[in-house]
Design an enzyme around this catalytic site. Structure first.
Site, short mmCIF file in Angstrom:
data_model
loop_
_atom_site.label_atom_id
_atom_site.label_comp_id
_atom_site.label_asym_id
_atom_site.label_seq_id
_atom_site.Cartn_x
_atom_site.Cartn_y
_atom_site.Cartn_z
N TYR A 33 -57.08 86.36 21.40
CA TYR A 33 -56.21 87.17 22.25
C TYR A 33 -56.06 88.57 21.69
O TYR A 33 -56.46 88.85 20.55
CB TYR A 33 -54.84 86.51 22.41
N LYS A 148 -58.33 86.99 15.43
CA LYS A 148 -57.09 86.92 16.20
C LYS A 148 -57.16 85.72 17.14
O LYS A 148 -57.33 85.86 18.36
CB LYS A 148 -56.87 88.23 16.96
N GLU A 181 -49.15 89.56 4.91
CA GLU A 181 -48.70 90.32 6.10
C GLU A 181 -47.53 89.56 6.71
O GLU A 181 -47.11 88.53 6.20
CB GLU A 181 -49.84 90.45 7.11
N LEU A 206 -54.83 89.97 9.29
CA LEU A 206 -55.38 90.53 10.53
C LEU A 206 -55.49 92.04 10.32
O LEU A 206 -54.57 92.66 9.80
CB LEU A 206 -54.46 90.24 11.71
N1 PMP Z 1 -50.71 90.66 11.75
C1 PMP Z 1 -50.61 89.65 12.63
C2 PMP Z 1 -50.71 88.25 12.11
C3 PMP Z 1 -50.42 89.90 14.00
O1 PMP Z 1 -50.32 88.88 14.88
C4 PMP Z 1 -50.31 91.24 14.45
C5 PMP Z 1 -50.06 91.54 15.91
N2 PMP Z 1 -51.23 91.56 16.64
C6 PMP Z 1 -50.42 92.27 13.50
C7 PMP Z 1 -50.63 91.94 12.16
C8 PMP Z 1 -50.33 93.71 13.91
O2 PMP Z 1 -51.50 94.09 14.59
P1 PMP Z 1 -51.50 95.25 15.68
O3 PMP Z 1 -51.06 96.48 14.97
O4 PMP Z 1 -52.91 95.31 16.10
O5 PMP Z 1 -50.55 94.84 16.75
#
Ligand code: PMP
Length: 286
Positions: A33, A148, A181, A206
């Protein structure tokens, strides 16, 4: 107003939109996603979000459900039909519908769902004005969180545990005591020496699009930063902390567990970076 979702080629009323009971996304979490911010009607960082979607699909060997250009059109149409000015677009691709069997089906067409929801920007601003609290929890995810994927159970449990403790987010800690994270955000500190740090985008995290955009903005302006792991202990001693994601932009973190970070208020650099990201977003083409 009627909410509309795009499901496998058709625009449907949100409340009636559905996928098959043998969709592999539903049965196995076998899919990926993306979440992209909509600000003033514009899709922020659309290109890197779609590039990450392609990487996630490739990692799981799922075919693209349509061309990227067609998907961009659907995303815009969903934003338009739902009349979202500020919010999020959600794109989900699963391996498709097939009789339940763990191995890949010989022939299944990937399922595609696209939806959008509004976000109250004032809520984000109110949170950012005072900062949020996070709690540290063990990182219990599988070893490929850089994909993701729809398999978010450890993230779901961590977020729920954080909420039950009255916190905004959970920061996940690996076996060596280092923060990887957040459950749905990337983690950053301004360390005790004043240096900005976020974990390198290796397989343990991620690769956040907001993270990458912010790093690019910092590099352009010559702001020094380090991509390195940092421990929970270092976080307690940090001058500032914040988290990033498409829905949050740059969100100040003022406490981790019961320890106050810095003076307990959003840090000066953090607030400057939040502004920087806002200015970047405001310049995004519709
Ligand atoms: N880490 C994780 C585990 C996430 O689910 C997200 C949200 N997509 C992020 C970091 C932040 O990523 P982004 O800046 O692309 O929203």
């Amino acid at each position: 107003m009627t909410r509309i979702a795009f499901v496998n080629g058709a625009y449907r009323r949100h409340g009636e939109a559905s996928v098959h009971i043998e969709d592999r996304g539903y049965q196995f979490g076998d899919g990926v996603y993306e979440v992209c911010e909509i600000r003033d009607g514009a899709l922020i960082d659309e290109t890197p979000h779609l590039a990450r979607l392609e990487r996630s699909l490739a990692a799981l060997r799922i075919a693209a459900p349509m061309s990227l250009n067609a998907l961009k059109l659907v995303m815009r149409e969903i934003v338009r039909r739902n009349r979202v000015r500020d919010g999020l677009v959600y794109v989900q691709v699963s391996r498709g519908v097939a009789p339940r069997d763990h191995g890949f089906p010989a022939a299944a067409r990937p399922s595609l769902v696209v939806s959008a929801k509004p976000l109250d920007r004032r809520k984000g601003e109110a949170n950012a004005a005072v900062g949020v609290r996070v709690v540290a929890l063990p990182d219990e995810r599988w070893r490929r969180p850089e994909i993701k994927s729809l398999q978010l159970l450890p993230n779901v449990l961590a977020k729920q545990s954080a909420r039950e403790k009255g916190a905004y987010e959970a920061w996940l800690v690996d076996d060596q005591g280092r923060i990887t994270e957040g459950s749905s955000t990337n983690a950053w500190i301004v360390d005790a020496a004043g240096k900005l740090a976020t974990r390198q985008a290796d397989r343990a995290v991620l690769s956040g699009v907001t993270r990458a955009t912010l790093l690019a903005l910092l590099a352009k302006e010559g702001v020094v930063f380090e991509e390195r792991p940092f421990t929970l202990e270092e976080t307690y001693a940090a001058r500032e902390a914040f988290l990033t994601s498409a829905g949050n932009g740059v969100m100040p973190v003022v406490a981790v567990n019961d320890r106050v970070i810095g003076d307990g208020r959003p840090g000066a650099l953090t607030l400057a970076l939040r502004e920087k990201f806002h200015r970047f977003a405001e310049m995004s083409p519709v």
